[in-house]
Design a protein around this motif. Structure first.
Motif, PDB file in Angstrom:
ATOM      1  N   GLU A 148       0.824  -1.226   0.000  1.00 32.35           N
ATOM      2  CA  GLU A 148       0.000   0.000   0.000  1.00 32.35           C
ATOM      3  C   GLU A 148       0.854   1.271   0.000  1.00 32.35           C
ATOM      4  N   GLU A 149       2.129   1.126   0.419  1.00 34.41           N
ATOM      5  CA  GLU A 149       3.007   2.310   0.509  1.00 34.41           C
ATOM      6  C   GLU A 149       3.747   2.612  -0.792  1.00 34.41           C
ATOM      7  N   SER A 231      -1.432  -0.523  -6.567  1.00 33.42           N
ATOM      8  CA  SER A 231      -2.130  -1.809  -6.444  1.00 33.42           C
ATOM      9  C   SER A 231      -3.624  -1.682  -6.705  1.00 33.42           C
ATOM     10  N   MET A 232      -4.238  -0.549  -6.297  1.00 33.49           N
ATOM     11  CA  MET A 232      -5.692  -0.401  -6.488  1.00 33.49           C
ATOM     12  C   MET A 232      -6.063  -0.236  -7.958  1.00 33.49           C
ATOM     13  N   SER A 237      -6.446  -5.907  -9.871  1.00 32.64           N
ATOM     14  CA  SER A 237      -7.497  -5.255  -9.072  1.00 32.64           C
ATOM     15  C   SER A 237      -8.704  -4.913  -9.925  1.00 32.64           C
TER      16      SER A 237
END
Length: 655
Positions: A148-149, A231-232, A237
């Protein structure tokens, strides 16, 4: 499985995810104990009655909550009919039959849920592909951070045999990458690094050999990848998000059965209510009329019909996803199964999408190696895409490198190039360039050119020391798999295969002959392709359009089913197409059409089975020719058959 049922199931997980199945089994256990105690022992009557009561509780728990919730919103559905039948059976003293009904119905419900979840899980497994952390290169040091970072522009280091943590471009190292989780490709794909100048490239403008996707697995060599999507927003995804939305897009058959159920359920309730008073007309007791009415209620409930289409649709979509094909909903699945005409874009769909050197023909007994060396020296100094393709192929085919013997390369707009080689002028281009340069083009040269032009090649004459010394030709060559794919499509009943291209008609015709197309329409602008699709729709009623989902978006939007190739990494293709082939492989097309046809076939079988049982049982039960136990067994048996039939699609393979 409807969303309401899923919510109820989630809030009542006493035994975890399989609570509903365990409740159904407990219902069966108490039913069996009650039946054995009643028939085989001298125990007091309250013991089997208590067992039947427990069977009622466990069998009716989930469906009662669901039926009540729908009833408060003014809706009657199959669950309501089943509860009504079970309560009626208890009222007339047929506790074993009522318990059997609830046991089999709850078991059917649980297995239906299991079937749906199995189909969903095979898609949602994609969600577990992304690794939880990534190794990032910052200030010359490596550090491990949570996925997420990650930020766009970060450089991640992918160690051998580990999962890739983000969509991006390889900027250091070369390796083979297993892309099966995203594209369904069985063989690893070679990835090489791209020279990185500092400006972030756009993913859809980069050659696929440099691109890697989240969740794919690196081979034996270390890679450095610059992150271009978070990632999103990654392909995986987006895929999961779209798969979660496909259920909302009901198929035509599904919409028809829902309409049918909307009218059918109230009619059944009315008929059953009237049958309760049959004793007023025929010679029987109220209890006998009530028993008959309840038996009809069981027989007439369209449980199998309700699950027949969604179970097949979801299984088909899940099977396609396992093979790297995203089908957006039941409508696309059913429509694709009824297609007999397919229109193809040419560039990048039926062809490689890049020009290849096809002919090197020296004249005047000119040495071939000397000829290609001259061409390479000149073309390697030009930035024109055709020049780059020619230089690349000469280097590869002849294993030679430029010696910097050419100079003063000048582009002659619309005609070719002019340069100096060993202090003499060189011209590479078309006939017009030769004419304005006062170089004679003989009949022999025109004849040689004509044969190649008729076969779709782009021809360039090469002149040196004021005479034509040879010619070279390039062509966007057909994909290796195109001819075999079209042959398979013909075998499975695709009658019309049409190529729509902006290229010259000769180019299209040449490729059409090589790969076995039935029609070629050349010289088409994007708006002409839309008109071509309109004409084909009038002739063939339904048509699929296969392209990359970007250049041909208007024509694809107009087609019955649009199929985008190489959709991994392409936002536009994923959003605009009805069917997205995640890999760049056209050979997936016969599989997905075959799967769609198998799905249609199974939907028809399921509807025939479910309606057949209702049509058979209802008259028999109205006439009182069977008891409630047999009606329950036949009725719930058909539901189980339908679910198991639909699950066959999860193992579908092309012949």
């Amino acid at each position: 499985m409807n969303n309401n049922h899923e919510k109820i199931h989630q809030h009542n997980q006493i035994f975890g995810k399989k609570t509903e199945l365990y409740f159904a089994i407990l219902s069966g256990v108490f039913l069996s104990i009650g039946f054995l105690v009643e028939k085989a022992t001298e125990f007091p009557n309250w013991i089997p009655s208590l067992c039947y009561l427990f069977a009622y509780f466990f069998g009716g728990y989930f469906i009662s909550i669901e039926a009540f919730q729908k009833l408060t919103k003014g809706g009657f559905d199959i669950d309501f009919l089943m509860i009504a039948a079970a309560v009626g059976a208890a009222y007339i003293g047929s506790w074993p039959e009522g318990a059997l009904l609830l046991f089999l119905f709850s078991l059917g419900h649980a297995l239906e849920s299991h079937a749906m979840n199995k189909a969903k899980k095979s898609i949602e497994a994609l969600g577990h592909l992304s690794p939880k952390s990534a190794v990032v290169k910052r200030n010359g040091k490596l550090e491990e951070i949570a996925i997420e970072e990650l930020k766009i522009g970060d450089v991640i280091v992918v160690k051998p045999n580990t999962k890739i943590a983000a969509d991006g471009v390889v900027i250091s190292g070369s390796s083979s990458v297993n892309q099966a989780p995203i594209t369904g490709e069985s063989m690893p794909v070679d990835k090489t690094f791209m020279a990185f100048s500092g400006n972030l490239p756009k993913l859809n403008e980069v050659d696929k050999k440099h691109i890697v996707f989240t969740g794919t697995i690196n081979g034996d060599h270390m890679l450095e990848v610059i992150v271009l999507k978070l990632s999103m927003d990654s392909s995986v995804s987006r895929l999961i998000k779209m798969v979660s939305e496909v259920e909302a897009q009901k198929s035509p058959t599904q919409r028809l059965t829902l309409k049918f159920e909307k009218w059918y359920v109230p009619i059944v309730i009315l008929v059953v209510f009237l049958l309760c008073f049959a004793y007023l007309i025929i010679d029987e007791s109220f209890e006998e009329s009530l028993y008959r009415a309840i038996t009809v209620l069981v027989a007439a409930s369209p449980c199998a019909l309700a699950i027949s289409t969604p179970s097949a649709v979801l299984s088909g979509i899940a099977r396609a996803a396992q093979k790297g094909v995203l089908i957006k909903g039941g409508k696309a699945l059913e429509d694709l199964g009824s297609i007999t005409s397919i229109a193809f874009d040419k560039t990048g769909t039926l062809t490689e999408g890049k020009p290849k050197l096809t002919n090197v023909i020296p004249f005047l007994n000119y040495d071939e190696i000397a000829f290609v060396k001259l061409v390479l020296e000149v073309e390697s100094l030009s930035n024109h895409p055709l020049a780059k393709a020619i230089a690349h192929d000469i280097k590869t085919q002849y294993q030679i490198v430029p010696q910097n013997k050419a100079s003063d390369v000048k582009a002659m707009h619309g005609m070719g190039v002019k340069a100096f080689y060993n202090a003499d002028e060189v011209f590479i281009g078309n006939v017009k360039l030769m004419h304005i340069s006062n170089i004679e083009v003989t009949e022999h040269v025109i004849s040689k050119m004509g044969n190649l032009l008729d076969n779709g090649h782009t021809v360039m004459l090469v002149a040196y020391q004021h005479q034509i010394i040879g010619l070279i030709s390039v062509m966007d060559t057909p994909r290796k798999s195109a001819a075999s794919t079209l042959r398979k499509l013909k075998e499975i009943g695709i009658k019309h295969m049409i190529m729509l291209t902006g290229d010259h008609q000769n180019v299209g015709d040449a490729i059409g002959r090589q790969i076995g197309l039935t029609e070629v329409k050349g010289n088409l602008l994007p708006e002409d392709k839309v008109e071509a699709i309109k004409t084909l729709l009038q002739r063939d009623k339904k048509i699929a359009m296969v392209g990359d989902g970007v250049n041909d978006a208007p024509a694809m939007a107009l087609s019955t089913v649009s199929v985008a190739m190489g959709a991994a990494g392409s936002d536009v293709a994923l959003e605009t197409a009805d069917v997205a082939l995640m890999s760049d492989k056209i050979e997936r097309l016969p599989f997905v059409i075959g799967l769609s046809r198998a799905s249609k076939r199974i939907i028809k079988q399921n509807i025939f089975i479910s309606l057949g049982v209702v049509v058979l049982l209802v008259p028999v039960t109205i006439l009182g020719l069977t008891n409630i136990g047999l009606a329950v067994i036949f009725h719930e048996g058909s539901t189980l058959v339908v679910v198991l039939n639909a699950l066959r699609l999860l193992r579908y393979e092309t012949n």
